[in-house]
Design an enzyme around this catalytic site. Structure first.
Site, short mmCIF file in Angstrom:
data_model
loop_
_atom_site.label_atom_id
_atom_site.label_comp_id
_atom_site.label_asym_id
_atom_site.label_seq_id
_atom_site.Cartn_x
_atom_site.Cartn_y
_atom_site.Cartn_z
N TYR A 109 0.84 -1.20 0.00
CA TYR A 109 0.00 0.00 0.00
C TYR A 109 0.88 1.25 0.00
O TYR A 109 0.58 2.23 -0.67
CB TYR A 109 -0.93 0.00 1.21
N ASN A 132 -12.24 -0.85 -5.78
CA ASN A 132 -11.92 -1.13 -7.18
C ASN A 132 -13.11 -1.84 -7.84
O ASN A 132 -13.46 -2.94 -7.43
CB ASN A 132 -10.67 -2.00 -7.24
N CYS A 140 -5.99 -5.45 -8.04
CA CYS A 140 -5.86 -5.06 -6.63
C CYS A 140 -5.39 -6.22 -5.76
O CYS A 140 -4.89 -6.00 -4.65
CB CYS A 140 -7.17 -4.46 -6.11
N HIS A 141 -5.49 -7.45 -6.26
CA HIS A 141 -4.99 -8.60 -5.51
C HIS A 141 -3.46 -8.58 -5.39
O HIS A 141 -2.90 -9.27 -4.54
CB HIS A 141 -5.45 -9.92 -6.16
#
Length: 182
Positions: A109, A132, A140-141
């Site tokens: 992040y 998302n 996003c994974h």
């Protein structure tokens, strides 16, 4: 502004997926079947001010389904689909940074925060990541905790782990998933 939002469903190795596209492109993926995913899709349409009601349209989403199947079979590492992002300017900047994470790699992040020039906004990055609208296509994974832990995923941590293993990402075994976002 889209006047039709066509959706379909598909089976996948991670469970059913509900896909929705406008004339401009893919705009929504939900980790649900039609019965459980249509309500959230309708709410999302209201929240994003699309002003449309979703309609079943399998044909509109055939290319999305085909590319997702290739991805799940290990035959596709990038998606070549038109898509439309509906969100705030900050969310879109985060999602665009996520789209730049290469297949088989991860970022923290904090890495994303630095990449968009908002190094103090780590928690806000987590919030945007969670919102998302097209997971998997916008990967996003591939975002993990700064200590390598799998933290937070809208589809659940087992799905996140499955996607990362599919991509060949070496995972650290964590005894607890309650690691704070860093």
């Amino acid at each position: 502004m889209a006047n039709v939002l066509g959706y379909t469903t598909m089976d996948s190795p991670i469970g059913p997926l509900l896909l929705a596209s406008t004339e401009e492109g893919l705009c929504y993926i939900q980790f649900e079947d039609e019965q459980n995913g249509l309500g959230p899709l309708q709410r999302w349409c209201k929240q994003t001010f699309l002003g449309v009601s979703p309609e079943r349209d399998d044909a509109r989403n055939e290319a999305v389904k085909a590319q997702l199947l290739e991805y799940f079979e290990g035959k596709r590492q990038t998606f070549d689909l038109p898509y439309v992002l509906h969100g705030t300017p900050f969310q879109k900047s985060v999602w665009n940074a996520l789209a730049d994470i290469p297949y088989g790699e991860t970022r923290s992040y904090k890495d994303i925060a630095i990449a968009i020039g908002a190094s103090k906004a780590v928690r806000a990055i987590g919030g945007a990541n969670n919102r998302n609208p097209i997971p998997i296509v916008i990967p996003c994974h591939r975002v993990i905790g700064s200590n390598g832990a799998l933290v937070g995923y809208g589809g659940g941590l087992p799905i996140k782990e499955h996607l990362l293993v599919l991509e060949g990402v070496p995972l650290q075994i964590q005894t607890s998933f309650d690691t704070a976002i860093r």
